[in-house]
Design an enzyme around this catalytic site. Structure first.
Site, PDB file in Angstrom:
ATOM      1  N   THR A 132       0.826  -1.215   0.029  1.00 23.23           N
ATOM      2  CA  THR A 132       0.080  -0.127   0.140  1.00 23.23           C
ATOM      3  C   THR A 132       0.863   1.198   0.011  1.00 23.23           C
ATOM      4  OG1 THR A 132      -1.614   1.203   1.520  1.00 23.23           O
ATOM      5  CG2 THR A 132      -0.053  -0.342   2.469  1.00 23.23           C
ATOM      6  N   ASP A 133       0.316   2.417  -0.546  1.00 26.89           N
ATOM      7  CA  ASP A 133       0.863   3.662  -0.361  1.00 26.89           C
ATOM      8  C   ASP A 133       0.876   4.005   0.994  1.00 26.89           C
ATOM      9  OD1 ASP A 133      -1.545   4.347  -0.124  1.00 26.89           O
ATOM     10  OD2 ASP A 133      -1.785   5.648  -1.794  1.00 26.89           O
ATOM     11  N   GLU A 134       0.178   3.459   1.980  1.00 27.14           N
ATOM     12  CA  GLU A 134       0.365   3.909   3.403  1.00 27.14           C
ATOM     13  C   GLU A 134       1.359   4.045   3.976  1.00 27.14           C
ATOM     14  OE1 GLU A 134      -3.144   3.523   5.791  1.00 27.14           O
ATOM     15  OE2 GLU A 134      -4.582   3.595   4.099  1.00 27.14           O
ATOM     16  N   TYR A 158      -1.987  -0.577  10.945  1.00 30.41           N
ATOM     17  CA  TYR A 158      -2.001  -0.994   9.811  1.00 30.41           C
ATOM     18  C   TYR A 158      -0.987  -0.884   8.997  1.00 30.41           C
ATOM     19  CZ  TYR A 158      -3.192  -1.571   4.833  1.00 30.41           C
ATOM     20  OH  TYR A 158      -3.244  -1.969   3.470  1.00 30.41           O
ATOM     21  N   LYS A 162       2.094  -3.137   7.263  1.00 31.54           N
ATOM     22  CA  LYS A 162       2.415  -3.506   5.851  1.00 31.54           C
ATOM     23  C   LYS A 162       3.901  -2.995   5.768  1.00 31.54           C
ATOM     24  CE  LYS A 162       0.022  -4.739   2.954  1.00 31.54           C
ATOM     25  NZ  LYS A 162      -0.548  -5.906   2.452  1.00 31.54           N
TER      26      LYS A 162
HETATM   27  P1  NAD Z   1      -9.758  -7.398   2.206  1.00 32.46           P
HETATM   28  O1  NAD Z   1      -9.661  -7.072   3.495  1.00 32.46           O
HETATM   29  O2  NAD Z   1     -11.056  -7.026   1.296  1.00 32.46           O
HETATM   30  O3  NAD Z   1      -9.393  -8.938   1.846  1.00 32.46           O
HETATM   31  C1  NAD Z   1      -8.382  -9.444   2.539  1.00 32.46           C
HETATM   32  C2  NAD Z   1      -8.646 -11.154   2.222  1.00 32.46           C
HETATM   33  O4  NAD Z   1      -7.598 -11.648   3.022  1.00 32.46           O
HETATM   34  C3  NAD Z   1      -9.954 -11.450   2.898  1.00 32.46           C
HETATM   35  O5  NAD Z   1     -10.620 -12.562   1.937  1.00 32.46           O
HETATM   36  C4  NAD Z   1      -9.436 -12.585   4.165  1.00 32.46           C
HETATM   37  O6  NAD Z   1     -10.296 -13.515   4.364  1.00 32.46           O
HETATM   38  C5  NAD Z   1      -7.985 -12.679   3.706  1.00 32.46           C
HETATM   39  N1  NAD Z   1      -7.072 -13.374   4.896  1.00 32.46           N
HETATM   40  C6  NAD Z   1      -6.739 -12.348   5.842  1.00 32.46           C
HETATM   41  N2  NAD Z   1      -6.095 -12.870   6.648  1.00 32.46           N
HETATM   42  C7  NAD Z   1      -5.693 -14.123   6.159  1.00 32.46           C
HETATM   43  C8  NAD Z   1      -4.899 -15.074   6.623  1.00 32.46           C
HETATM   44  N3  NAD Z   1      -4.180 -14.806   7.502  1.00 32.46           N
HETATM   45  N4  NAD Z   1      -4.805 -16.049   5.733  1.00 32.46           N
HETATM   46  C9  NAD Z   1      -5.321 -16.386   4.442  1.00 32.46           C
HETATM   47  N5  NAD Z   1      -6.191 -15.119   4.168  1.00 32.46           N
HETATM   48  C10 NAD Z   1      -6.221 -14.262   4.879  1.00 32.46           C
HETATM   49  O7  NAD Z   1      -8.548  -6.632   1.432  1.00 32.46           O
HETATM   50  P2  NAD Z   1      -8.225  -5.839   0.280  1.00 32.46           P
HETATM   51  O8  NAD Z   1      -8.691  -4.736   0.120  1.00 32.46           O
HETATM   52  O9  NAD Z   1      -8.880  -6.681  -0.700  1.00 32.46           O
HETATM   53  O10 NAD Z   1      -6.700  -5.895  -0.100  1.00 32.46           O
HETATM   54  C11 NAD Z   1      -5.913  -6.935  -0.462  1.00 32.46           C
HETATM   55  C12 NAD Z   1      -4.498  -6.447  -0.406  1.00 32.46           C
HETATM   56  O11 NAD Z   1      -4.304  -5.264  -1.059  1.00 32.46           O
HETATM   57  C13 NAD Z   1      -3.978  -6.233   1.166  1.00 32.46           C
HETATM   58  O12 NAD Z   1      -2.790  -6.689   1.131  1.00 32.46           O
HETATM   59  C14 NAD Z   1      -4.022  -4.912   1.480  1.00 32.46           C
HETATM   60  O13 NAD Z   1      -3.174  -4.383   2.316  1.00 32.46           O
HETATM   61  C15 NAD Z   1      -3.582  -4.290  -0.016  1.00 32.46           C
HETATM   62  N6  NAD Z   1      -4.240  -3.080  -0.465  1.00 32.46           N
HETATM   63  C16 NAD Z   1      -5.461  -2.691  -0.360  1.00 32.46           C
HETATM   64  C17 NAD Z   1      -5.952  -1.472  -0.935  1.00 32.46           C
HETATM   65  C18 NAD Z   1      -7.303  -1.102  -0.849  1.00 32.46           C
HETATM   66  O14 NAD Z   1      -7.706   0.249  -1.293  1.00 32.46           O
HETATM   67  N7  NAD Z   1      -8.442  -1.775  -0.648  1.00 32.46           N
HETATM   68  C19 NAD Z   1      -4.859  -0.559  -1.269  1.00 32.46           C
HETATM   69  C20 NAD Z   1      -3.415  -0.712  -1.324  1.00 32.46           C
HETATM   70  C21 NAD Z   1      -3.193  -1.953  -0.658  1.00 32.46           C
HETATM   71  O1  DAU Z   2      -4.220   3.988   0.503  1.00 33.28           O
HETATM   72  C1  DAU Z   2      -4.376   2.576   0.376  1.00 33.28           C
HETATM   73  C2  DAU Z   2      -5.270   2.100   1.665  1.00 33.28           C
HETATM   74  O2  DAU Z   2      -6.552   2.473   1.357  1.00 33.28           O
HETATM   75  C3  DAU Z   2      -5.249   0.527   1.728  1.00 33.28           C
HETATM   76  O3  DAU Z   2      -3.898   0.261   2.162  1.00 33.28           O
HETATM   77  C4  DAU Z   2      -6.124   0.035   2.915  1.00 33.28           C
HETATM   78  O4  DAU Z   2      -6.317  -1.252   3.061  1.00 33.28           O
HETATM   79  C5  DAU Z   2      -7.418   0.627   2.486  1.00 33.28           C
HETATM   80  O5  DAU Z   2      -8.487   0.419   3.555  1.00 33.28           O
HETATM   81  C6  DAU Z   2      -7.556   2.349   2.221  1.00 33.28           C
HETATM   82  O6  DAU Z   2      -7.116   2.747   3.635  1.00 33.28           O
HETATM   83  P1  DAU Z   2      -8.090   4.243   4.019  1.00 33.28           P
HETATM   84  O7  DAU Z   2      -7.918   4.391   5.478  1.00 33.28           O
HETATM   85  O8  DAU Z   2      -7.359   5.591   3.003  1.00 33.28           O
HETATM   86  O9  DAU Z   2      -9.360   3.843   3.309  1.00 33.28           O
HETATM   87  P2  DAU Z   2     -10.877   4.218   4.029  1.00 33.28           P
HETATM   88  O10 DAU Z   2     -11.773   3.964   2.911  1.00 33.28           O
HETATM   89  O11 DAU Z   2     -11.008   3.475   5.457  1.00 33.28           O
HETATM   90  O12 DAU Z   2     -10.940   5.833   4.282  1.00 33.28           O
HETATM   91  C7  DAU Z   2     -10.829   6.616   3.319  1.00 33.28           C
HETATM   92  C8  DAU Z   2     -10.849   8.008   3.653  1.00 33.28           C
HETATM   93  O13 DAU Z   2     -12.190   8.470   4.285  1.00 33.28           O
HETATM   94  C9  DAU Z   2      -9.830   8.187   4.914  1.00 33.28           C
HETATM   95  O14 DAU Z   2      -9.599   9.616   4.891  1.00 33.28           O
HETATM   96  C10 DAU Z   2     -10.764   8.085   6.190  1.00 33.28           C
HETATM   97  C11 DAU Z   2     -12.218   8.557   5.617  1.00 33.28           C
HETATM   98  N1  DAU Z   2     -13.276   7.984   6.025  1.00 33.28           N
HETATM   99  C12 DAU Z   2     -13.392   6.710   6.327  1.00 33.28           C
HETATM  100  C13 DAU Z   2     -14.679   5.998   6.533  1.00 33.28           C
HETATM  101  C14 DAU Z   2     -14.541   4.590   6.794  1.00 33.28           C
HETATM  102  C15 DAU Z   2     -14.582   8.906   6.548  1.00 33.28           C
HETATM  103  O15 DAU Z   2     -14.244  10.094   6.291  1.00 33.28           O
HETATM  104  N2  DAU Z   2     -15.716   8.206   7.031  1.00 33.28           N
HETATM  105  C16 DAU Z   2     -15.581   6.897   7.151  1.00 33.28           C
HETATM  106  O16 DAU Z   2     -16.619   6.409   7.667  1.00 33.28           O
END
Ligand code: NAD
Ligand code: DAU
Length: 355
Positions: A132-134, A158, A162
């Protein structure tokens, strides 16, 4: 075959569906099915022999070794993680376990497997880690977008977990020569996004007539990437990425949260007007900020664009329209997620199946 982890989550699901729509190469999908893993997402693959689902934990080295030995995958893509920042603030332990210990165990089992491969196969093997970019921390307004050399400054449990996993990936390449690749992407959005994250939560709450919670002043900025563009980038990095390198992937869509919420409200006003004649934005409610809330993320994707020729195809306008429409068309999916019914699917469909 390839092996993916976390293939029942948001990005893993989209990746798997796109992969099997474009290739005949099979996929072993190892997912422990936390609250975020939903096999209902994969119901269209129920009779598809190319998809082998295994419910299990990436921390379970015995199981992973068994899978590697049996299926001999040519690549592993690690999507599995605890992914929600707010949950990591409430309860960080699971993030340490899956994101750090899990990645470490997966690396160890992979290293043992990879070391037994014959030279030609060994050279082609890849381990792609999804990050992730975080990990780069927070940008001030006007600061340059994150490139791959930006220093690591994670701010939440988190992102710290990562970041630790990224360091392990790097170390396994440097020390053991394991053929790894890492991608660091920005905020994804699109179909099958669990309604705890901003975009799906706003859509789902709006439709239910509930408050639309905006943290703090709503001026935090994220760089939104349509999930299918992200999946295309992952395929490209897997096929052509340089070993040991990291690739940043962004959507070129920096937007303040409050603008995102207003855009969704306006789309819903047009596509699904409220029965009482009111506008959706009236449900917006400013709430206490997230502790340690990162102000701004932005990705510089030049490296993947120049080296691998990838570019996002969706603008935010086209991607968010598709996303809102998907949630309108899939309200039973939302109901099943909210009621927890989707979890019963596991018992129904997978009970009694063995590896
Ligand atoms: P998600 O939470 O929707 O899905 C995660 C999946 O991993 C789930 O199906 C869960 O059951 C499985 N899982 C969790 N723990 C596990 C374990 N110990 N063994 C096997 N499976 C396990 O997450 P996502 O949003 O699909 O993210 C996928 C990847 O991308 C993550 O590594 C996350 O850090 C990264 N990522 C997500 C975002 C985003 O915006 N969603 C952005 C940047 C990076
Ligand atoms: O940047 C990549 C990341 O993006 C991933 O690594 C994470 O897995 C993914 O969950 C996401 O993280 P964020 O914290 O940026 O996403 P989230 O959707 O939780 O929140 C997006 C923005 O909105 C953040 O600034 C918090 C804000 N927010 C979030 C929620 C859930 C609100 O204002 N209200 C809300 O109820």
């Amino acid at each position: 075959m390839i092996l993916i982890t976390g293939g029942a989550g948001f990005i893993g699901t989209n990746f798997l569906l796109d992969w099997l729509a474009q290739s005949d190469e099979g996929v072993i999908n190892l997912d422990v099915l936390t609250y975020a893993g939903n096999l209902e997402n994969l119901v269209s693959l129920k009779d598809d022999k190319r998809h082998i689902f295994v419910q299990g934990d990436i921390c379970d080295s015995i199981l992973v070794t068994k899978l590697l030995t049996k299926y001999q995958p040519r690549a592993i893509i690690n999507f599995a993680a605890e992914s929600h920042v707010d949950r990591s603030i409430q309860n960080p332990e699971g993030f340490i376990q899956t994101n750090i210990v899990g990645t470490f165990r997966l690396l160890e089992t992979t290293r043992a497997y990879w070391s037994t491969l014959e030279n030609k196969i060994k050279q082609k093997f890849r381990f792609l880690h999804i990050s992730t970019d975080e990990v780069y921390g927070s940008l001030a307004s006007g600061e340059e977008a994150f490139d791959e050399d930006h220093r690591y400054m994670p701010n939440s449990p988190y992102s710290a977990s990562k970041a630790a996993s990224d360091h392990l990936i790097r170390a396994y390449h440097h020390t053991y020569g394991l053929p790894v690749l890492t991608t660091n992407c920005s905020n994804n959005y699109g179909p099958y996004h669990f309604p705890e994250k901003l975009i799906p939560l706003i859509i789902v709450n709006a439709l239910a007539g509930k408050p639309l919670p905006v943290y703090g002043d709503g001026q935090q900025i994220r760089d939104w990437l349509y999930v299918k563009d992200h999946c295309a980038a992952i395929r490209q990095v897997l096929e052509a990425g340089t070993l040991g390198e990291t690739y940043n992937i962004g959507g070129r869509n920096e937007k303040p949260n409050i603008d995102i919420v207003h855009t969704i409200c306006a789309l819903l006003d047009a596509l699904y007007p409220r029965a009482n004649g009111k506008r959706y934005h009236e449900q917006i409610t400013f709430v206490t900020d997230r502790p340690g809330h990162d102000r701004r993320y932005a990705i510089n994707s030049k490296k993947i664009e120049c080296e691998l020729g990838w570019k996002p195809t969706e603008t935010f306008e086209t991607g968010i329209q598709k996303t809102v429409q998907w949630y309108l068309d899939n309200q039973s999916w939302v109901r099943n997620v909210q009621s927890g019914i989707y979890r019963k699917w596991i018992d129904k469909n997978y009970e009694g199946r063995t590896l």
